[in-house]
Design a protein around this motif. Structure first.
Motif, PDB file in Angstrom:
ATOM      1  N   GLU A 276       0.841  -1.201   0.000  1.00 22.61           N
ATOM      2  CA  GLU A 276       0.000   0.000   0.000  1.00 22.61           C
ATOM      3  C   GLU A 276       0.873   1.246   0.000  1.00 22.61           C
ATOM      4  O   GLU A 276       1.919   1.292   0.640  1.00 22.61           O
ATOM      5  N   GLU A 278      -0.001   5.302   0.483  1.00 17.83           N
ATOM      6  CA  GLU A 278      -1.081   6.220   0.812  1.00 17.83           C
ATOM      7  C   GLU A 278      -1.331   7.211  -0.331  1.00 17.83           C
ATOM      8  O   GLU A 278      -0.433   7.901  -0.798  1.00 17.83           O
ATOM      9  N   GLY A 279      -2.596   7.232  -0.791  1.00 16.30           N
ATOM     10  CA  GLY A 279      -2.991   8.178  -1.828  1.00 16.30           C
ATOM     11  C   GLY A 279      -2.755   7.691  -3.248  1.00 16.30           C
ATOM     12  O   GLY A 279      -3.052   8.406  -4.207  1.00 16.30           O
ATOM     13  N   TRP A 280      -2.242   6.449  -3.401  1.00 21.00           N
ATOM     14  CA  TRP A 280      -1.930   5.938  -4.732  1.00 21.00           C
ATOM     15  C   TRP A 280      -2.516   4.542  -4.919  1.00 21.00           C
ATOM     16  O   TRP A 280      -2.604   3.765  -3.976  1.00 21.00           O
ATOM     17  N   SER A 281      -2.920   4.233  -6.162  1.00 16.57           N
ATOM     18  CA  SER A 281      -3.451   2.908  -6.475  1.00 16.57           C
ATOM     19  C   SER A 281      -3.253   2.651  -7.968  1.00 16.57           C
ATOM     20  O   SER A 281      -2.970   3.577  -8.739  1.00 16.57           O
TER      21      SER A 281
END
Length: 364
Positions: A276, A278-281
């Motif tokens: 993971e 944070e803020g990205w995918s």
């Protein structure tokens, strides 16, 4: 058995990387896994020249291969009694430095070696007489023909219309060997210990993590031309500062691009393996449409109500590819005239118009 250029093994201290290692002992060539389109195109052009077949050239590069073959013909006329060995591997006096030259020749009448190297890229390359790669080839060629009095080295880039040549005499041989030895010794002793910011940083696999590259970006380094200027506002730069900034810009952009590529690759790997950030995918979008059967697509377009006039506007004619094809297909000695006649006829008949534009260029 012929071996694809891209599949050939390479020396630890290859001639093509010698200049970069001389500038920085920690230099390591980027391994892009064959994804570099310019390199792939250049490799295909080399293979077409090796086979002497313009038809094997990548689309749009037929004229480059034709010009390269004309260059080879010029060398054959220049050295009429020479024996020629295309794609010949030569070995320097250093066991980790060897390479394959595009064309090697020996003229017994003048006791002269001929080394020719082709470049198909768009960027400037050091000319013969100042080119580390050709110096390595010259040393390797002398090992094959140790009694030769001279070694003529040639560099030709058909895309840039640049030709250069230089004659080394037997008295230069030891100096060339010493230069290669000094470069390799420095690389072996100081790899990972010494890093020098220079114009080759953008080509180095360590660019994303190298302390010298980082320093080059955040702290102006007066000892190298690839550094951010003290004055970042271009409108306030002196002429000297603007010249230095333009010199540095290309290398700095390449270093930042390598860093950006490394960041995104690491982030992608973490996300694809369940990590993971944070803020990205990871997301998916549709790719560009590729036309596999152009004639069938036009048939469906007509059936869908598209007029012939609309089709003519949609299907553009690539004049660049056409003029290159005219050059490649014309007889030897008539290629340039055929290309000029094609353009002249199209312009005089009003089929083509050609304007002009201004651009920024470095003076040679």
């Amino acid at each position: 058995m012929d071996v694809n250029h891209s599949e050939r093994d390479h020396a630890l201290h290859s001639p093509s990387g010698m200049k970069n290692r001389r500038l920085c002992p920690s230099f390591k060539q980027i391994d892009d896994g064959g994804e570099n389109s310019a390199a792939t195109e250049g490799t295909a052009c080399h293979e077409a020249v090796e086979q002497g077949d313009v038809g094997l050239a990548p689309e749009g590069c037929e004229y480059l291969v034709a010009k390269a073959l004309d260059f080879y013909s010029m060398l054959e006329e220049r050295y009429p009694g020479a024996e020629w060995l295309p794609e010949e591997r030569v070995y320097t006096h250093e066991e980790t430095c060897w390479g394959t030259g595009d064309l090697l020749g020996y003229d017994p009448a003048t006791n002269t070696i001929i080394v020719a190297d082709l470049k198909f890229g768009r960027n400037y390359v050091d000319p013969a007489g100042e080119n580390d790669q050709l110096e390595c080839y010259a040393v390797g060629a002398w090992n094959k023909y140790p009694g030769a009095d001279n070694c003529d080295v040639w560099l030709y880039n058909p895309r840039r219309n640049e030709t250069s040549d230089h004659r080394y005499t037997s008295s230069d041989r030891q100096d060339l060997q010493d230069k290669i030895t000094d470069t390799i010794t420095n690389a072996i002793e100081n790899e990972g210990k010494i890093t020098n910011a220079n114009k080759s940083c953008g080509l180095c696999a360590h660019a994303a993590t190298c302390p010298a590259a980082k320093t080059m970006l955040i702290e102006p380094v007066t000892s190298t031309s690839v550094a951010l200027p003290d004055q970042m506002d271009a409108s306030l730069m002196t002429a000297t500062e603007l010249t230095a900034a333009l010199e540095a810009e290309k290398t700095i952009v390449k270093v930042v691009e390598q860093w950006s590529k490394a960041l995104k690759a690491e982030a992608r790997e973490r996300l694809e393996t369940g990590g993971e950030i944070e803020g990205w995918s990871m997301k998916t979008r549709k790719a560009r449409i590729v036309v596999d059967e152009p004639d069938e697509v036009l048939t469906v377009a007509r059936e869908s109500g598209v007029t012939e006039e609309q089709i003519e506007k949609a299907v553009a004619v690539d004049v660049g590819l056409l003029r290159k094809a005219v050059y490649a297909n014309a007889d030897k000695g008539d290629k340039k005239k055929a290309e000029e006649a094609f353009l002249s006829t199209c312009k005089s008949e009003g089929f083509l118009t050609q304007g002009s534009y201004d651009y920024l260029a470095k003076e040679k």
